[in-house]
Design a protein around this motif. Structure first.
Motif, PDB file in Angstrom:
ATOM      1  N   GLY A 166      23.497  60.070  21.838  1.00 46.36           N
ATOM      2  CA  GLY A 166      23.779  60.966  22.959  1.00 46.36           C
ATOM      3  C   GLY A 166      22.709  60.696  23.989  1.00 46.36           C
ATOM      4  N   GLY A 225      20.994  57.089  17.661  1.00 41.44           N
ATOM      5  CA  GLY A 225      19.927  57.236  18.634  1.00 41.44           C
ATOM      6  C   GLY A 225      18.840  58.100  18.003  1.00 41.44           C
ATOM      7  N   ALA A 227      14.705  59.630  18.256  1.00 43.11           N
ATOM      8  CA  ALA A 227      13.640  59.944  19.211  1.00 43.11           C
ATOM      9  C   ALA A 227      12.406  60.434  18.473  1.00 43.11           C
ATOM     10  N   GLU A 319      14.430  56.818  23.489  1.00 40.21           N
ATOM     11  CA  GLU A 319      15.329  56.952  22.334  1.00 40.21           C
ATOM     12  C   GLU A 319      15.743  55.527  21.940  1.00 40.21           C
TER      13      GLU A 319
HETATM   14  C1  3EB Z   1      17.886  63.885  18.620  1.00 39.31           C
HETATM   15  O1  3EB Z   1      17.486  63.366  17.585  1.00 39.31           O
HETATM   16  C2  3EB Z   1      17.827  63.042  19.858  1.00 39.31           C
HETATM   17  O2  3EB Z   1      24.023  64.445  20.747  1.00 39.31           O
HETATM   18  O3  3EB Z   1      25.059  62.660  20.037  1.00 39.31           O
HETATM   19  C3  3EB Z   1      20.302  61.435  19.335  1.00 39.31           C
HETATM   20  C4  3EB Z   1      21.514  60.912  18.855  1.00 39.31           C
HETATM   21  C5  3EB Z   1      20.312  62.556  20.125  1.00 39.31           C
HETATM   22  C6  3EB Z   1      22.717  61.520  19.185  1.00 39.31           C
HETATM   23  C7  3EB Z   1      24.016  63.297  20.280  1.00 39.31           C
HETATM   24  C8  3EB Z   1      21.536  63.169  20.438  1.00 39.31           C
HETATM   25  C9  3EB Z   1      22.721  62.662  19.966  1.00 39.31           C
HETATM   26  O4  3EB Z   1      18.314  65.035  18.679  1.00 39.31           O
HETATM   27  C10 3EB Z   1      19.041  63.114  20.680  1.00 39.31           C
END
Ligand code: 3EB
Length: 331
Positions: A166, A225, A227, A319
């Protein structure tokens, strides 16, 4: 035969290796759109390339000749084993109802075409840390609509939520694509260092994000993704190098035997096994610092694509996503 992916420069034509076919492509460039490409496969283009940088294309290939369908705001492609669905939603005052609507349509298509499981999704959210016409953060507005659509598709269970990304874009509105499998059975993985996103507390928004930390399908491990979040909290505020290290430490743990074995996956990987890596960097000027940490931890030989977009929390500067390919992918 599994689905595979590789990167090519935009100036190059997608031509799959012998006996494979292009299912669809995704272009990381400077415009937004869905178009028919070359011999007919759909291409989803997302504005997120680095200024003056090398836009690139992600080519998804499959074993059998696909059918391609392109409409104004959505497209799909499938070969009997794998399905690609993409959608575009123009800028809205409020996203929850239209996001719910387009994601429900995409999930209905997955069911209608008889692909049993979604195993990976990418969600590209323009103005992701901006606010909507009612003062709600755009990401939270999006998350709520997506959660409602997943609820329609799979009820209250979180067990089938796929790996996802995301992330922001340089444009407006929302674009997404998903990959589904007909016969394969995906296994969704969580990360012992992080609270499951679908269990984030409500301080981040009325609905928790609908995704798994990783998904394994046909011995390929798709990393969401990721972070600089420990538990559910952002760590290393304002320090892009430390955030990049923490992000890579999160991925290293996610793909390790220590994390996978208790979740029933008999495999263990390290960061050197990661491919198809994209690093989303909020401030273009931070890219050299992110690159330095990536080269130190991932090795110099592996390709990392750097993109310049906002991340879903104001305090996240980077990310990173990627995958560990099954043997034989030849990446
Ligand atoms: C996190 O870990 C970071 O809303 O689809 C990473 C992967 C993140 C996917 C999504 C959001 C999403 O919350 C953000």
């Amino acid at each position: 035969m599994s689905i595979r992916a590789h990167f090519i420069p935009v100036a190059q034509s997608p031509h799959p290796e012998r006996d494979r076919h292009v299912l669809a492509t995704v272009t990381y460039g400077d415009t937004a759109g869905l178009s028919r490409f070359q011999h007919g496969h759909p291409d989803l283009t997302i504005p997120m390339a680095v200024t003056g940088g090398d836009a690139f294309r992600e080519v998804w290939t499959v074993a059998d000749r696909p059918r391609w369908v392109l409409r104004e705001d959505n497209a799909y492609a499938h070969d009997g084993r794998h399905l690609f669905v993409a959608g575009l939603l123009p800028e809205q005052d409020v996203y929850t109802p239209p996001v719910r609507d387009i994601y429900e349509k995409a999930f209905a298509l997955v069911n209608h075409l008889d692909y049993g499981h979604i195993f990976r999704m990418w969600n590209f959210v323009g103005d992701i840390v901006g606010t909507n016409a009612e003062g709600m953060e755009v990401y939270q507005d999006f998350v709520q609509g997506r959660a409602q659509a997943f609820h329609t598709y799979m009820g209250d269970s979180t067990a089938q939520l796929p790996a996802a990304t995301g992330i922001g874009t340089q444009g407006r509105g929302i674009a997404f694509f998903l990959l589904a499998t007909r016969r394969g059975v995906p296994r969704h993985i969580e990360n012992g260092r992080q609270t499951s996103a679908y269990h984030y507390p409500d301080q981040y928004g009325p609905k928790s994000p609908s995704f798994a930390r990783a998904t394994v399908l046909d011995d390929t491990l798709y990393v969401s993704g990721t972070a600089s979040i420990l538990g559910h909290e952002t760590v290393h505020h304002g320090d892009v190098r430390a955030q990049t290290r923490e992000t890579l430490d999160n991925i290293a743990h996610l793909i390790s035997r220590e994390n996978l074995a208790p979740q029933g996956i008999d495999a263990g990987h390290d960061l050197k096994d990661l491919r198809m890596i994209k690093a989303y960097v909020r401030h273009e000027g931070d890219i050299p610092a992110v690159r330095a940490v990536c080269e130190e931890k991932l090795g110099l030989g592996v390709e990392v694509k750097y993109l310049n977009v906002a991340v879903c929390r104001d305090d996240l500067l980077v990310e990173i996503e990627g995958l560990v390919p099954a043997r034989g992918w030849d990446l």
